[in-house]
Design an enzyme around this catalytic site. Structure first.
Site, PDB file in Angstrom:
ATOM      1  N   ASP A 358      -6.307 -36.507 104.087  1.00 58.20           N
ATOM      2  CA  ASP A 358      -6.233 -37.759 104.821  1.00 58.20           C
ATOM      3  C   ASP A 358      -7.595 -38.452 104.814  1.00 58.20           C
ATOM      4  O   ASP A 358      -8.636 -37.811 105.022  1.00 58.20           O
ATOM      5  CB  ASP A 358      -5.791 -37.452 106.256  1.00 58.20           C
ATOM      6  CG  ASP A 358      -5.666 -38.686 107.113  1.00 58.20           C
ATOM      7  OD1 ASP A 358      -4.822 -39.535 106.797  1.00 58.20           O
ATOM      8  OD2 ASP A 358      -6.426 -38.800 108.095  1.00 58.20           O
ATOM      9  N   GLU A 395      -6.225 -39.260  99.645  1.00 55.69           N
ATOM     10  CA  GLU A 395      -5.950 -40.615 100.095  1.00 55.69           C
ATOM     11  C   GLU A 395      -7.296 -41.337  99.936  1.00 55.69           C
ATOM     12  O   GLU A 395      -8.183 -41.192 100.786  1.00 55.69           O
ATOM     13  CB  GLU A 395      -5.491 -40.633 101.551  1.00 55.69           C
ATOM     14  CG  GLU A 395      -5.117 -42.014 102.043  1.00 55.69           C
ATOM     15  CD  GLU A 395      -4.723 -42.029 103.516  1.00 55.69           C
ATOM     16  OE1 GLU A 395      -3.831 -42.815 103.885  1.00 55.69           O
ATOM     17  OE2 GLU A 395      -5.321 -41.258 104.305  1.00 55.69           O
TER      18      GLU A 395
END
Length: 705
Positions: A358, A395
């Site tokens: 993330d 990401e």
């Protein structure tokens, strides 16, 4: 208070380790002056039965504090207290009165730190966070659990490590998968409930399941209230880690201390038996401790100045590139070691196949916030020998403005491709002059990943963050009113279209259009070069009432309604066949980018070369399969693919085939039924080999045989 016999112990490994005759405890604290280990018999004990103060002369090696306690076993419960300077301006927030979790705890009991705190709780910037008795009160305060890593029988299981080029990823929430209506499992919303749904995943055909965070987090940290019901919202997604080595205890049907460990390992083992990989969504960019008004849980209390990026010259404040209050100091050598050991632990002890990071651009930031071209952490992950075959998915952006899509450093990293999402959404919405961008996405995004491989790009139309695919075709705007933020949260750049009515409707013509658009999105995703990722539930039109930021909705808005699955069985069957199509034909999952017109050739509607400056709302191309070997070792077939995103039908001129071959219809998304995509070997020969009428807003796939 009992007085226990202890021995000096050893500094490594960090955490609590079961050894012959007892347990070795080891923690890091460079600037701490005193460390106390508290032991408990029961999860709801209000006070420890024994407290062990570490002797700096006997129980400290460098910055590591350690002790061996004989007679302890797996299941023992513990917390820490650490003393040292409380000097926020220097980055130090030690507080001997605050109970702390072991940063390397392998399990935590499922009580909540935040549940009994008032919604308005805020720690003063220059004071400790123990002014409220609820913070230091141990009744129902989570405790760390000693885990025996060797107690589980893996029966010879190992990570699958399927190549990304052959992967089809399914993103899903562990709890939401079975917590909703009609799941038909015992222990819904748990790892055990998930196990019972593995046959569904196997039948669907996905190769890999990417789980939203299962690292321990506290869902009660959210202080917002639902304006409609007055209920306090939760942190449903889990992007706020408390313990990086521990699977979330509340997701386990087994509520005994540490029961989550064996239950989650059983989930991984059963997934592997079904041939399905497990990828974890991990959050190393920030923690649940929040900003200068937050609460000490572990890292802040053990060594705040080491673990976090603090504002230079004003270290009482936290750098916030995560948008969640703090930023982990990911490129400090101590933190690098911590993250690497954590990843190794999940691969070695849980047989995890991959990780999705993330806000991964934070991993490339220095402590002052500046971006590095190749950070020590990212390079260490890429080159680690234990992690060599493990999938690493970034990401490639963060909340501080960094955007590294196509530029994420290191040769082993794959990247979420939000350009695929946006360009394909605009294309199928019928926007003008976006065909060139869509063509680039269909063919693997060489503009982004051309110096690497097509499978580096993780293609997706929808993911957990944003609209579901059903809502993408059912709403023009977001509807996040129930999040308690007056609909200000969530993106406004959705590139969606409701097809004439906002939200659910019984209008059959609108429903037919929505179903067709979903077939367009699903088939586009699965025949495009790159690695496809499908959002769980999109295969049967799971919706979220137009909520495009359901992070706080731990309820029917987010949970799967399995009744919809049977109601929308046609979309489900279409998705299953589209997945099968990708698996059966190597031409849709090339290992390398196209080299020229021998591999891919583009066409205008009349069969001529397209004028890319003028082309709009149309794409057509052929794929040559002779250099792509299928699983049987034979070359693949040739394909003609055409997309008409206009509101009018279009007649296309088909390329002429040689060697007596003919065009067969494989897929036509304008067909509202199971024949929209045909099973392998049951393709329909075209009566007219020269032309084909493509209805408005439709996609066709023809195969040459």
């Amino acid at each position: 208070m009992e007085i226990l016999q202890t021995f000096p112990g050893t500094p490594f490994p960090l955490g609590a380790t079961v050894r012959d005759g007892g347990v070795n405890f080891s923690v890091f604290s460079r600037n701490g002056s005193k460390v106390i280990l508290n032991l408990f018999r029961n999860t709801d004990d209000n006070s420890p039965y024994a407290s062990i103060e570490f002797d700096p002369k006997k129980n400290r090696s460098g910055d590591i504090w350690h002790v061996f306690v004989p007679g302890l076993n797996a299941g023992a419960l513990y917390t820490y207290q650490v003393d040292g300077p409380f000097e926020p301006g220097e980055g130090h927030r030690f507080n001997i009165k605050q109970y702390l979790f072991d940063p390397c705890a392998k399990a935590v009991t499922p009580e909540s730190v935040f549940r009994n705190l008032p919604p308005t709780y805020r720690t003063p910037v220059d004071k400790t966070d123990i002014e409220l008795s609820e913070v230091r009160h141990l009744f129902k305060f989570p405790k760390c659990v000693v885990v025996d890593d060797n107690a589980f029988d893996w029966e010879g299981d190992r990570p699958i490590n399927l190549p990304l080029s052959r992967s089809i990823i399914y993103e899903v929430h562990v709890k939401g998968f079975t917590a909703g209506k009609g799941a038909g499992v015992s222990n819904p919303g748990t790892y055990d409930g998930f196990i019972q749904k593995i046959p569904y995943l196997k039948h669907l055909g996905v190769t890999s399941v990417e789980l939203l965070p299962v690292y321990e987090f506290d869902e009660y940290e959210n202080t917002n209230e639902n304006p409609r019901t007055g209920e306090r919202m939760k942190n449903y997604w889990g992007y706020s880690t408390i313990s990086f080595f521990a699977p979330k205890a509340s997701y386990a049907a087994d509520k005994s201390p540490g029961g989550c460990v064996s239950e989650f390992k059983r989930l991984v083992k059963e997934m592997h038996k079904a041939g399905i990989e497990v990828i974890l969504d991990v959050v190393f960019n920030h923690t649940a401790e929040g900003n200068e008004h937050g609460i000490s849980l572990n890292f802040r209390g053990f060594d705040n100045s080491i673990y976090y990026d603090l504002v230079p010259g004003h270290k009482e404040y936290y750098m916030n590139y995560s948008g969640c209050g703090n930023t982990v100091n990911t490129n400090h050598p101590v933190v690098i070691d911590f993250i690497i050991e954590c990843l190794r632990y999940w691969v070695m002890q849980y047989h995890i196949d991959g990780f999705r990071f993330d806000l991964a651009s934070i991993l490339n930031r220095r402590s002052d916030g500046s971006l590095m071209k190749v950070s020590p952490l990212v390079e260490a992950i890429a080159e680690d020998p234990i992690l060599h075959d493990t999938k690493m998915i970034a990401e490639p952006w963060d909340a501080g403005g960094a955007y590294q899509l196509g530029e994420f450093p290191g040769t082993r990293w794959a990247e979420w491709n939000d350009r695929f999402r946006d360009d394909i959404r605009k294309f199928w919405r019928g926007d003008e002059h976006v065909s060139t961008g869509a063509a680039t996405r269909f063919s693997g995004s060489s503009d982004l990943f051309g110096f690497r491989k097509p499978w580096v790009g993780i293609n997706y139309v929808t993911c957990h963050d944003g609209f579901t695919m059903n809502d993408l075709v059912s709403y023009n705007g977001k509807h996040n009113e129930e999040n308690g933020e007056e609909n200000r949260d969530g993106t406004d750049s959705n590139w969606s279209y409701n097809h004439g009515y906002e939200g659910p409707t019984k209008n059959p013509s609108i429903e037919r259009m929505r179903n067709k658009q979903m077939r367009n999105y699903i088939l586009t995703l699965l025949i495009s070069q790159g690695t496809p990722m499908l959002l769980g539930g999109d295969e049967f039109r799971r919706g979220q009432k137009g909520n495009n930021n359901a992070y706080c909705q731990d309820n029917d808005i987010s949970w799967f309604d399995w009744g919809i699955c049977s109601l929308n069985s046609k979309i489900l069957n279409f998705t299953r066949r589209a997945i099968e199509l990708r698996k059966n034909h190597a031409v849709f999952r090339r290992e390398d980018f196209f080299k020229g017109t021998t591999d891919i050739k583009w066409y205008a509607e009349d069969g001529s070369n397209p004028d890319w400056d003028k082309i709009s709302r149309f794409l057509a191309f052929t794929l040559c399969g002779k250099d792509c070997l299928n699983d049987d070792g034979n070359p693949d077939s040739d394909f003609y693919i055409a997309a008409n995103t206009d509101r009018s039908d279009v007649m296309v001129t088909l390329p002429t085939l040689s060697d007596g071959r003919k065009w067969f219809r494989l897929a036509d998304t304008s067909i509202d039924g199971d024949d929209a995509i045909l099973p392998d070997g049951e393709y329909e020969a075209l009566r007219a080999q020269a032309r084909y009428v493509i209805p408005a807003s439709s996609l066709i796939v023809l195969i040459a045989q």
